[in-house]
Design an enzyme around this catalytic site. Structure first.
Site, mmCIF file in Angstrom:
data_model
loop_
_atom_site.group_PDB
_atom_site.id
_atom_site.type_symbol
_atom_site.label_atom_id
_atom_site.label_comp_id
_atom_site.label_asym_id
_atom_site.label_seq_id
_atom_site.Cartn_x
_atom_site.Cartn_y
_atom_site.Cartn_z
ATOM 1 C CG ASN A 8 1.055 -3.184 -7.460
ATOM 2 O OD1 ASN A 8 0.621 -4.335 -7.560
ATOM 3 N ND2 ASN A 8 2.311 -2.919 -7.128
ATOM 4 C CB CYS A 9 3.578 1.142 -10.783
ATOM 5 S SG CYS A 9 3.059 2.731 -10.088
ATOM 6 C CB ALA A 10 7.192 1.806 -7.441
#
Length: 518
Positions: free
Chosen positions: A463-465
């Site tokens: 995942n990212c932000a």
């Protein structure tokens, strides 16, 4: 390969989530310890200064230990199992690597063109990491070693050893393999990295002298790479490493805040390196223009619903600097608008730069206020007044250009869907109601997994932000964007077997539930 690069970029974003609080702490701490602003209250001999200085120095933890932070942060996103153990392995082997380098350079530094007796910092190419004097490889060195450890962890963590060697299994085995693997890596680094440092210094000189054209190209590329998840790779060396200044723009700017606050000289003159972080100007001034264009081109019958969508996602972009919700809204519908957005963002930043605006302005208003407006407004208000004027003009330009293009080419932006089509965006109340229904029928992670074709269709996840990044085996088993929106997400971005589910800021907990289901 593209999927691997995207996963790497998303994993690098994990530690960045800590920067907002660190930046606010440094900004406020700097404000309250600067005599030019606080007067005698901020005298170094006073209790006020001393108390706030404790807080300020604590705020420096993240920026002063960036390599260590990314060494332990990368495994969170890329280790396929036992991420916590991989973090420990990465830290131990990174420190081991530094001890290897320290000894090699102490004994044979002259053979590699390194004066190891020189003081750390400056042009020596040396630094201190965890009290170890070593070669300054910055973020690149940290990510390189962490990447090697992650590879070894994923391959060897489950290696079965004879029972009498059981104490050397798991993390111990990974560290043993890594110990010997990093010896040649240390020698290669001692030989190659001084040459890289020379090349980097030459590049720094080139980019620093590129002027406004360099600003435009950099900002344009940073925006245009967002859909591919590669923008992190572009800006990281500038923001957090030594592409334009030793230690990166963030660290250098934060260190210079007391001097900047104490002088009314032009910020561009005092900190000419602080132009790459102008990426945030389009978040604060561009996104409102885009949102207004969406609203005023929407059908009258749908404007109320569209306002319910646009207000929260626009405020998220302005205040927090998180633009995915609004940018991905029109990226799906009309990619050409995203190219126009990148052009306008680059032009906005370039015009602001030509007007003397520089600083740490890559995030939203929270970060901008902490590292710019709060500590520097008293001394540099004319610069920020200029920025406001330029920014508002570009808000108007964004509105006019987007409105013209939407009407000219009849792009089906939110609120312009055909009458028989259902609007896929909802008000906040609708969203909460839908989330409650989702909770009663099963977790969001379960619904996402089902929509991705089930656990047998999943290759890996990170995942990212705001996005859950998943590689799947068969993209034909993945549900539509509309379906993903119906289960409580903000939709998906699909590139063949690489699926990015736009979840929002709660994505870390969703990923944890998702991995538990796997």
């Amino acid at each position: 390969m593209m999927q691997k690069i995207q996963r790497f970029g998303g994993a690098m974003f994990t530690p960045v989530l800590l920067f907002a609080f660190a930046g606010i702490t440094i900004g406020i701490g700097t404000l309250f310890t600067t005599e030019a602003i606080m007067g005698g209250l901020a005298s170094p001999d006073g209790l006020w200064y001393q108390c706030w200085n404790v807080i300020l120095q604590g705020g420096w933890t993240v920026f002063n230990q960036l390599p260590l932070l990314f060494v332990v942060g990368l495994p969170i996103g890329l280790a396929k199992k036992q991420q916590a153990r991989c973090c420990m392995e990465a830290l131990v082997l990174y420190l081991t690597f530094q001890y290897f380098l320290n000894t090699i350079l102490a004994q044979w530094g002259g053979n590699f063109g390194v004066d190891f007796a020189a003081e750390v910092g400056g042009v020596s190419g040396l630094t201190m990491i965890a009290s170890i004097k070593t070669l300054d490889m910055g973020m690149i060195g940290a990510l390189m070693i962490s990447g090697i450890v992650i590879f070894l962890h994923n391959r060897y963590f489950d290696t079965e050893l004879p029972e009498w060697l059981g104490t050397f299994s798991g993390s111990s085995f990974v560290v043993i393999v890594g110990f010997f693997a990093l010896i040649p890596v240390a020698f290669l680094s001692a030989w190659l990295w001084p040459m890289v440092q020379s090349g980097m210094r030459a590049f720094q000189g080139f980019i620093s002298n590129a002027g406004a054209m360099g600003v435009w190209i950099f900002i344009f590329m940073e925006r245009i790479l967002i859909p591919f998840g590669l923008h992190h790779l572009l800006y990281f060396p500038f923001f957090y490493d030594s592409a334009v200044i030793n230690g990166g723009v963030y660290s250098a700017w934060a260190n210079a805040l007391p001097q900047l606050a104490a002088s009314s000289e032009s910020l561009k003159t005092m900190a000419p390196y602080a132009w790459p972080t102008l990426t945030g100007l389009s978040k604060v001034f561009g996104c409102p223009g885009i949102a207004l264009a969406f609203y005023f081109t929407a059908k009258d019958s749908k404007k109320k619903e569209i306002a319910g969508l646009l207000i929260p996602i626009t405020l998220t972009a302005i205040v927090c600097g998180i633009t995915e919700p609004i940018e991905f809204t029109f990226l799906f519908i009309a990619p050409v608008l995203f190219v126009v957005h990148a052009v306008l963002a680059a032009t906005l930043a370039t015009v602001a730069y030509l007007c003397g605006v520089v600083g740490v302005l890559s995030g939203g208003l929270i970060e901008m206020s902490a590292l710019n407006y709060i500590p520097l407004m008293a001394s540099h208000w004319p610069t920020y007044l200029t920025l406001l004027a330029v920014g508002l003009i570009f808000t108007g330009i964004y509105f006019v250009v987007f409105r013209f293009l939407i009407l000219k080419f009849d792009f089906k932006t939110p609120g312009r869907e055909d009458d028989e089509e259902e609007i896929t965006f909802h008000t906040k109340a609708d969203f909460k109601e839908k989330q409650a229904a989702a909770t009663s029928a099963g977790s969001l992670a379960e619904k996402i997994l089902e929509a991705l074709g089930g656990k047998d269709n999943i290759v890996d996840v990170t995942n990212c932000a705001t996005r859950l990044r998943v590689n799947v085996k068969d993209e034909t088993l993945v549900k539509s964007d509309a379906y993903f929106k119906s289960i409580g997400t903000h939709g998906i971005k699909a590139t063949k077997t690489n699926i990015q589910v736009i979840v929002g800021l709660k994505v870390p907990s969703v990923r944890e539930d998702f991995e538990a289901l796997l």
